[in-house]
Design a protein around this motif. Structure first.
Motif, PDB file in Angstrom:
ATOM      1  N   CYS A   1      -8.317  15.620  11.238  1.00  0.00           N
ATOM      2  CA  CYS A   1      -9.596  15.681  11.948  1.00  0.00           C
ATOM      3  C   CYS A   1      -9.477  16.810  12.974  1.00  0.00           C
ATOM      4  CB  CYS A   1      -9.882  14.351  12.634  1.00  0.00           C
ATOM      5  SG  CYS A   1      -8.659  13.960  13.907  1.00  0.00           S
ATOM      6  N   HIS A   2     -10.486  16.964  13.834  1.00  0.00           N
ATOM      7  CA  HIS A   2     -10.432  18.075  14.792  1.00  0.00           C
ATOM      8  C   HIS A   2      -9.380  17.876  15.885  1.00  0.00           C
ATOM      9  CE1 HIS A   2     -12.537  15.795  17.923  1.00  0.00           C
ATOM     10  NE2 HIS A   2     -13.235  15.266  16.922  1.00  0.00           N
ATOM     11  N   CYS A   3      -8.826  16.657  15.984  1.00  0.00           N
ATOM     12  CA  CYS A   3      -7.849  16.394  17.057  1.00  0.00           C
ATOM     13  C   CYS A   3      -6.484  17.025  16.785  1.00  0.00           C
ATOM     14  CB  CYS A   3      -7.687  14.893  17.267  1.00  0.00           C
ATOM     15  SG  CYS A   3      -9.243  14.093  17.691  1.00  0.00           S
ATOM     16  N   GLY A   4      -6.194  17.315  15.514  1.00  0.00           N
ATOM     17  CA  GLY A   4      -4.920  17.951  15.186  1.00  0.00           C
ATOM     18  C   GLY A   4      -3.710  17.099  15.507  1.00  0.00           C
ATOM     19  N   LYS A   5      -3.863  15.782  15.400  1.00  0.00           N
ATOM     20  CA  LYS A   5      -2.738  14.882  15.725  1.00  0.00           C
ATOM     21  C   LYS A   5      -2.243  14.165  14.469  1.00  0.00           C
ATOM     22  CE  LYS A   5      -2.497  15.301  20.292  1.00  0.00           C
ATOM     23  NZ  LYS A   5      -3.426  14.708  21.222  1.00  0.00           N
ATOM     24  N   GLY A   6      -2.217  14.862  13.369  1.00  0.00           N
ATOM     25  CA  GLY A   6      -1.774  14.251  12.118  1.00  0.00           C
ATOM     26  C   GLY A   6      -2.926  14.122  11.136  1.00  0.00           C
ATOM     27  N   LEU A   7      -2.576  13.745   9.918  1.00  0.00           N
ATOM     28  CA  LEU A   7      -3.567  13.676   8.839  1.00  0.00           C
ATOM     29  C   LEU A   7      -3.967  12.217   8.603  1.00  0.00           C
ATOM     30  CD1 LEU A   7      -1.622  16.227   8.266  1.00  0.00           C
ATOM     31  CD2 LEU A   7      -2.649  16.194   6.010  1.00  0.00           C
ATOM     32  N   HIS A   8      -5.253  11.927   8.723  1.00  0.00           N
ATOM     33  CA  HIS A   8      -5.739  10.568   8.449  1.00  0.00           C
ATOM     34  C   HIS A   8      -5.587  10.266   6.962  1.00  0.00           C
ATOM     35  CE1 HIS A   8      -7.378   9.603  12.383  1.00  0.00           C
ATOM     36  NE2 HIS A   8      -7.882  10.832  12.451  1.00  0.00           N
ATOM     37  N   LEU A   9      -4.882   9.186   6.678  1.00  0.00           N
ATOM     38  CA  LEU A   9      -4.608   8.819   5.289  1.00  0.00           C
ATOM     39  C   LEU A   9      -5.677   7.841   4.798  1.00  0.00           C
ATOM     40  CD1 LEU A   9      -1.076   8.547   3.998  1.00  0.00           C
ATOM     41  CD2 LEU A   9      -2.662   6.830   3.187  1.00  0.00           C
ATOM     42  N   GLN A  10      -6.153   8.053   3.592  1.00  0.00           N
ATOM     43  CA  GLN A  10      -7.268   7.252   3.045  1.00  0.00           C
ATOM     44  C   GLN A  10      -6.714   5.906   2.588  1.00  0.00           C
ATOM     45  OE1 GLN A  10     -10.200   8.888   3.283  1.00  0.00           O
ATOM     46  NE2 GLN A  10      -9.966  10.986   2.620  1.00  0.00           N
ATOM     47  N   GLU A  11      -6.487   5.066   3.588  1.00  0.00           N
ATOM     48  CA  GLU A  11      -5.750   3.819   3.359  1.00  0.00           C
ATOM     49  C   GLU A  11      -6.481   2.790   2.523  1.00  0.00           C
ATOM     50  OE1 GLU A  11      -3.510   2.086   6.965  1.00  0.00           O
ATOM     51  OE2 GLU A  11      -5.174   3.276   7.714  1.00  0.00           O
ATOM     52  N   ASP A  12      -7.792   2.922   2.389  1.00  0.00           N
ATOM     53  CA  ASP A  12      -8.496   1.949   1.544  1.00  0.00           C
ATOM     54  C   ASP A  12      -8.201   2.202   0.071  1.00  0.00           C
ATOM     55  OD1 ASP A  12      -9.938   4.379   1.980  1.00  0.00           O
ATOM     56  OD2 ASP A  12     -11.687   3.481   1.024  1.00  0.00           O
ATOM     57  N   CYS A  13      -7.729   3.414  -0.249  1.00  0.00           N
ATOM     58  CA  CYS A  13      -7.426   3.768  -1.640  1.00  0.00           C
ATOM     59  C   CYS A  13      -5.932   3.957  -1.892  1.00  0.00           C
ATOM     60  CB  CYS A  13      -8.175   5.035  -2.030  1.00  0.00           C
ATOM     61  SG  CYS A  13      -9.961   4.814  -1.994  1.00  0.00           S
ATOM     62  N   PHE A  14      -5.165   4.259  -0.845  1.00  0.00           N
ATOM     63  CA  PHE A  14      -3.722   4.446  -0.993  1.00  0.00           C
ATOM     64  C   PHE A  14      -2.994   3.671   0.097  1.00  0.00           C
ATOM     65  CE2 PHE A  14      -5.553   8.141  -3.050  1.00  0.00           C
ATOM     66  CZ  PHE A  14      -4.836   8.187  -4.233  1.00  0.00           C
ATOM     67  N   TYR A  15      -2.118   2.761  -0.312  1.00  0.00           N
ATOM     68  CA  TYR A  15      -1.334   2.008   0.665  1.00  0.00           C
ATOM     69  C   TYR A  15      -0.028   2.759   0.932  1.00  0.00           C
ATOM     70  CZ  TYR A  15       1.593  -1.520   2.796  1.00  0.00           C
ATOM     71  OH  TYR A  15       2.434  -2.177   3.654  1.00  0.00           O
ATOM     72  N   PRO A  16       0.196   3.167   2.189  1.00  0.00           N
ATOM     73  CA  PRO A  16       1.396   3.962   2.475  1.00  0.00           C
ATOM     74  C   PRO A  16       2.577   3.109   2.963  1.00  0.00           C
ATOM     75  CG  PRO A  16      -0.078   4.044   4.364  1.00  0.00           C
ATOM     76  CD  PRO A  16      -0.699   3.071   3.369  1.00  0.00           C
ATOM     77  N   GLU A  17       3.756   3.508   2.558  1.00  0.00           N
ATOM     78  CA  GLU A  17       4.997   2.995   3.143  1.00  0.00           C
ATOM     79  C   GLU A  17       5.865   4.217   3.427  1.00  0.00           C
ATOM     80  OE1 GLU A  17       6.555  -0.695   0.769  1.00  0.00           O
ATOM     81  OE2 GLU A  17       5.487   0.606  -0.617  1.00  0.00           O
ATOM     82  N   VAL A  18       6.737   4.090   4.416  1.00  0.00           N
ATOM     83  CA  VAL A  18       7.724   5.143   4.665  1.00  0.00           C
ATOM     84  C   VAL A  18       9.087   4.502   4.452  1.00  0.00           C
ATOM     85  CG1 VAL A  18       8.760   6.617   6.430  1.00  0.00           C
ATOM     86  CG2 VAL A  18       6.281   6.537   6.192  1.00  0.00           C
TER      87      VAL A  18
END
Ligand SMILES: [Zn+2]
Length: 322
Positions: free
Chosen positions: A248-265
Motif C-alpha cells: 500500500c502507500h505506507c511502504g511497510k510491507g506487502l499486504h497478503l491476500q489472506e482470504d485466498c492464501f493462508y500464510p505460514e513462515v
C-alpha cells in the motif's frame, strides 16, 4: 482507496474464522479428489477430520515446485479437465515443466486479487497501464489484464523491441503505470535521452515491480530517476501469478491476500512453523482455488509476517521481505 474494503479491512478474528473454514474445505477437497494427496496423507495417517483448526494444517505435508513438475501437467488436478478454463504452462528443461490449471471461478478470483493489489498501489480507472515483462515472466502477467479490466483502466500493448522502443511507447501512449522488473525500469531511465525527454517528464505515476527484483538499492535508483517510489508486488512466474500480495502507500510491507492464501513462515531446514514476526520461508495454502489447490506450498521466499495495524486501514497481514 480500496477495491474490496469489506475483505481488505476484515477484523483479524473474522479472517481467522474464514481461513479455518476454508482450510478444512481445501483439505477435504484434495483428499477426496486427488490420488496423490490422498496417498501422501494416508502415508502419514492423516484424514481430513484430523484437521479442524487452522494450526492443525501443520500436520499436512508440504508441496514444492518439484511436486508440480513431477506431476506435470494434470497430476495435481482435483477435477476432470472439462472443468478447467485456463492452463498456464512454463517450459523449463532444467527444473521441470509446470502447468497450473484454473477454473472460470479461479480466474475471477485472480482478477479480484489483481484489482485489489493495483488499486492499493495507486491504479484507477484513468490509469494507462503497460506491462513490461521479460519472456520468462509470462505467468506473472497473465492475470494482470483481468484485474485491469475489472478496474476499467486502459491496457496498452506490451512493450517489445529495444529499450529505446519501450521508452518511446511509454511516452507516445501516455503510460501512467507500469509493471516491470526493477532492473528493467532502471535501465529504461538511461534510454530517455535518446528520445529527448527526461525520466521525470514521462507521464508515469505508478511503477509496480516484482518484489523479488526490487532491492532497497534499485528502489532508490527508481525513486531518483523517476521521482516515484516503486510499489512492490508479490507473485510467481511459474506457479501462481502476481496478485498474492502488494504494497500500500505506507511502504511497510506487502499486504497478503489472506482470504485466498493462508500464510505460514517455517524454519527452512526443519520445517517447523515459526511465530509471527520471525523470519523464515513463506509457505502458502491456496484457500479458494478449485482446479489445482496447493496445500502448504513452499515458496522459497524468505520473509517475516507482521499483523500489526497498518496506517492505510487494511487489516491483511503484511509480508516483510528480508
Ligand atoms: Zn497498508
Amino acid at each position: 482507496v480500496f477495491w474490496n474494503q469489506q475483505v481488505e479491512m476484515l477484523p483479524r478474528g473474522d479472517m481467522a474464522a474464514w481461513q479455518s473454514y476454508k482450510v478444512e474445505k481445501v483439505i477435504e477437497r484434495v483428499y477426496e479428489k486427488n490420488a496423490i494427496y490422498k496417498e501422501r496423507m494416508a502415508e502419514l495417517g492423516i484424514l481430513p477430520k484430523h484437521i479442524t483448526t487452522l494450526h492443525e494444517i501443520e500436520k499436512m505435508p508440504f508441496t514444492t515446485r518439484r511436486d508440480v513438475a513431477v506431476n506435470y501437467p494434470y497430476g495435481l488436478l482435483t477435477m476432470p479437465i472439462s472443468g478447467v478454463a485456463y492452463i498456464h504452462n512454463v517450459q523449463d528443461t532444467v527444473t521441470g515443466n509446470t502447468a497450473m490449471s484454473y477454473t472460470r471461478n479461479d480466474m475471477i478470483m485472480w482478477a479480484e486479487l489483481i484489482a485489489r493489489m493495483l488499486v492499493a498501489g495507486g491504479v484507477n480507472v484513468t490509469s494507462v497501464f503497460q506491462i513490461i515483462a521479460e519472456p520468462e515472466e509470462v505467468a506473472g502477467k497473465f492475470s494482470m489484464q483481468y484485474g485491469l479490466q475489472q478496474i476499467g483502466a486502459t491496457l496498452v500493448p506490451q512493450a517489445i523491441g529495444s529499450r529505446t522502443d519501450m521508452i518511446q511507447m511509454i511516452h507516445d501512449f501516455g503510460v501512467t503505470a507500469v509493471f516491470s522488473r526493477a532492473s528493467t525500469i532502471v535501465a529504461l531511465a538511461q534510454e530517455t535521452g535518446k528520445i529527448h525527454v527526461k525520466p521525470e517528464e514521462l507521464p508515469l505515476q505508478n511503477i509496480f515491480c516484482d518484489m523479488q527484483s526490487l532491492s532497497e538499492r534499485t528502489a532508490e535508483e527508481i525513486q531518483q530517476a523517476y521521482g516515484i517510489r516503486p510499489v512492490g508486488i508479490y507473485g510467481m512466474f511459474d506457479i501462481w501469478g502476481m496478485g498474492i500480495a502488494g504494497e500500500c502507500h505506507c511502504g511497510k510491507g506487502l499486504h497478503l491476500q489472506e482470504d485466498c492464501f493462508y500464510p505460514e513462515v517455517i524454519h527452512p531446514e526443519n520445517g517447523q512453523v515459526l511465530p509471527i514476526g520471525q523470519t523464515g520461508e513463506l509457505v502458502l495454502t491456496s484457500l479458494t482455488l478449485e482446479a489445482m489447490p496447493l496445500v502448504r506450498y513452499r515458496t522459497g521466499i524468505m520473509c517475516s509476517l507482521d499483523d500489526s495495524p497498518c496506517a492505510c486501514g487494511r487489516t491483511l497481514i503484511r509480508m516483510i521481505k528480508t
